[in-house]
Design a protein around this motif. Structure first.
Motif, PDB file in Angstrom:
ATOM      1  N   VAL A  61     -44.028 -27.337   4.707  1.00 30.80           N
ATOM      2  CA  VAL A  61     -44.377 -26.579   5.910  1.00 30.80           C
ATOM      3  C   VAL A  61     -43.598 -25.268   5.974  1.00 30.80           C
ATOM      4  O   VAL A  61     -44.149 -24.226   6.353  1.00 30.80           O
ATOM      5  CB  VAL A  61     -44.137 -27.436   7.166  1.00 30.80           C
ATOM      6  N   VAL A  65     -45.407 -21.732   6.443  1.00 25.03           N
ATOM      7  CA  VAL A  65     -45.122 -20.821   7.550  1.00 25.03           C
ATOM      8  C   VAL A  65     -44.669 -19.458   7.014  1.00 25.03           C
ATOM      9  O   VAL A  65     -45.037 -18.409   7.556  1.00 25.03           O
ATOM     10  CB  VAL A  65     -44.062 -21.421   8.489  1.00 25.03           C
ATOM     11  N   GLU A 128     -39.358 -19.264  13.248  1.00 25.62           N
ATOM     12  CA  GLU A 128     -40.030 -20.030  14.294  1.00 25.62           C
ATOM     13  C   GLU A 128     -39.548 -21.473  14.370  1.00 25.62           C
ATOM     14  O   GLU A 128     -39.888 -22.201  15.299  1.00 25.62           O
ATOM     15  CB  GLU A 128     -41.550 -20.026  14.079  1.00 25.62           C
ATOM     16  N   GLU A 129     -38.771 -21.922  13.379  1.00 25.46           N
ATOM     17  CA  GLU A 129     -38.321 -23.309  13.388  1.00 25.46           C
ATOM     18  C   GLU A 129     -37.301 -23.527  14.502  1.00 25.46           C
ATOM     19  O   GLU A 129     -36.391 -22.730  14.709  1.00 25.46           O
ATOM     20  CB  GLU A 129     -37.707 -23.665  12.038  1.00 25.46           C
ATOM     21  N   TYR A 324     -41.627 -27.306  14.569  1.00 19.67           N
ATOM     22  CA  TYR A 324     -42.413 -26.093  14.784  1.00 19.67           C
ATOM     23  C   TYR A 324     -43.391 -26.153  15.959  1.00 19.67           C
ATOM     24  O   TYR A 324     -43.856 -25.111  16.405  1.00 19.67           O
ATOM     25  CB  TYR A 324     -43.210 -25.765  13.520  1.00 19.67           C
ATOM     26  N   ARG A 384     -46.566 -17.701  13.455  1.00 19.48           N
ATOM     27  CA  ARG A 384     -47.002 -18.566  14.549  1.00 19.48           C
ATOM     28  C   ARG A 384     -48.471 -18.919  14.423  1.00 19.48           C
ATOM     29  O   ARG A 384     -48.869 -20.071  14.656  1.00 19.48           O
ATOM     30  CB  ARG A 384     -46.742 -17.871  15.887  1.00 19.48           C
ATOM     31  N   ILE A 387     -48.777 -21.576  11.811  1.00 18.79           N
ATOM     32  CA  ILE A 387     -48.328 -22.870  12.327  1.00 18.79           C
ATOM     33  C   ILE A 387     -49.452 -23.553  13.090  1.00 18.79           C
ATOM     34  O   ILE A 387     -49.756 -24.732  12.877  1.00 18.79           O
ATOM     35  CB  ILE A 387     -47.098 -22.680  13.244  1.00 18.79           C
ATOM     36  N   TYR A 391     -51.215 -27.066  12.071  1.00 21.41           N
ATOM     37  CA  TYR A 391     -50.992 -28.243  12.918  1.00 21.41           C
ATOM     38  C   TYR A 391     -52.299 -28.763  13.504  1.00 21.41           C
ATOM     39  O   TYR A 391     -52.529 -29.985  13.563  1.00 21.41           O
ATOM     40  CB  TYR A 391     -49.946 -27.924  13.992  1.00 21.41           C
TER      41      TYR A 391
END
Length: 440
Positions: A61, A65, A128-129, A324, A384, A387, A391
């Motif tokens: 991931v 990202v 962003e994590e 995330y 973002r 992500i 997801y």
């Protein structure tokens, strides 16, 4: 290096014990693997360094990202193929994968991968994590920060993904129609299960952008209090409510559900909110909602579930989702949710499983995001947007493969007399004055 893809393909087979079901393209332009399907593109050797330092889901991931890996072709088909490698390998999840440099059986393959990966140290995680958290789970402050991370991304971004309905939970597909039709049908189904009538007090826990509150007040004449921890959601909901001319019937609060003290309510809706509550807090959640209902009042709890596991005492999180998407989010098996509601005093009168409906909903959201990709990136950031695409697409595959489900629990605070008020014929949620069931 002109054969990186071939070498990666061979190493993957050594490490996984089976060939990759997707085609690979490496940073040097080489390709390997079965033709004709989706292609996993490894744009930079940094992706391999991430995997060496964090084997499994989180390493993959982070590379996604950061834009170091990508997919050409059908994203769902690629995720479905990789899901078979990750999910069907027994009880060990991706985060418990053995490090190839530490396992003697895999050390040779690990050293070859190390050579392909290039110089260390590993790159830092994408910005962003969510940083690793410590302290007690699900305090009010920690929950507020977790909710803000996910929901305060920007109302314009969510409007782009969710469409005009602004409903961020599973739609209810009754055949044909648009996403907006299916979301309206879901809200109406909930209103009917709650048997809402003019003047009823409804508490909407985790009210989002106000869609359920507006539907209940406009279509059923209910008096609604909606609570959320997201200030952006609350501002958006209040604006919509004013435009609908419903400000005299709906109040939106930035408030934790644990701080609601103005019961009793005739009905409570909790739609896609309980996933944030967590196992350590769930009994208090059920107790609080029970205490806020009048005798005979109904709760509609709409909640994602996971399949049971052997060790049900452990705290279960998904590494990608936790880092995330939904920090501190947790899914429980359906049976545990039902038992906890009963332990709090509720009589559970109906459970409706709508797993396939969520897969359809997520595919619609992904299509909206992909159609407006450039604007989504401008509204948030490239990372973002990536992500959210991953997801939602991965979640759709999880629902389709029965890794997770979603259920509506209708529960009643049944009075001592035993008169629940639920119709004798199930799935007909309202009654005529003479007590006979009627469709709405």
């Amino acid at each position: 290096m002109a054969d990186a893809a071939q070498r990666l393909n061979a190493l993957a087979e050594d490490l996984l014990g089976s060939p990759l079901p997707v085609r690979l393209r490496a940073w040097d332009g080489s390709e390997a693997g079965p033709p004709g399907g989706p292609v996993l593109v490894v744009r930079h050797r940094r992706a391999l360094r991430r995997l060496l330092w964090k084997p499994g889901e989180l390493g993959l991931v982070r590379a996604w990202v950061a834009g170091e890996i990508d997919v050409e072709g059908d994203l769902y088909a690629l995720l479905d193929g990789l899901a078979g490698l990750i999910w069907d390998r027994g009880d060990d999840d991706a985060e418990r994968a053995v490090h190839p440099l530490l396992d003697p059986r895999l050390r040779a393959a690990g050293k070859a991968l190390l050579k392909l990966a290039g110089p260390f140290p590993p790159p830092p995680p994408p910005a962003e994590e969510v940083r690793r958290r410590s302290g007690r789970l699900h305090t009010r402050g920690r929950d507020r920060r977790a909710i803000s991370h996910h929901y305060d991304v920007g109302n314009d971004f969510y409007a782009l993904v969710l469409g005009p309905s602004m409903v961020y939970s599973c739609a209810y597909w009754t055949g044909g129609g648009t996403l907006e039709d299916a979301q309206r049908d879901k809200l109406d189904l909930i209103a009917r299960k709650l048997n809402l009538k003019p003047g009823d007090r409804l508490l909407d826990v985790g009210c989002g952008w106000g869609s359920m509150a507006i539907h209940a007040a406009r279509e059923y004449g209910a008096e609604v209090v909606g609570v959320t921890l997201s200030r952006e959601q609350a501002a958006f909901a209040r604006k919509r409510i004013a435009e609908e001319g419903l400000a005299d019937r709906i109040e939106i609060r930035v408030q934790d559900y644990r701080d609601v003290r103005d019961g009793p309510y005739d009905a409570i809706s909790s739609i896609g909110m309980a996933e944030h509550v967590g196992s350590v807090q769930y009994r208090e959640y059920a107790d609080d909602l029970y205490g806020l209902l009048r005798p005979g009042g109904r709760l509609l709890n709409h909640q994602i579930s996971r399949r049971p596991e052997r060790d049900e005492d452990a705290y279960h999180v998904d590494a990608f989702i936790d880092a995330y998407v939904f920090p501190d989010g947790e899914l429980a098996p359906m049976g545990r949710t039902l038992s906890t509601l009963e332990e709090a005093g509720f009589e559970v009168r109906d459970v409706e499983a709508i797993r396939e409906h969520y897969a359809l909903t997520l595919r619609e959201w992904v299509a909206n995001l992909e159609e407006h990709w450039a604007r989504a990136v401008r509204l948030t950031s490239p990372a973002r947007a990536r992500i959210w695409r991953l997801y939602m697409a991965a979640s759709a595959v999880s629902f389709e493969r029965n890794r997770i489900g979603v259920n509506q629990f209708l529960a009643v605070r049944t009075p001592e007399s035993g008169a629940s008020g639920v119709p004798l014929r199930p799935r007909r949620w309202t009654e005529r004055e003479d007590g006979t069931p009627q469709e709405r």
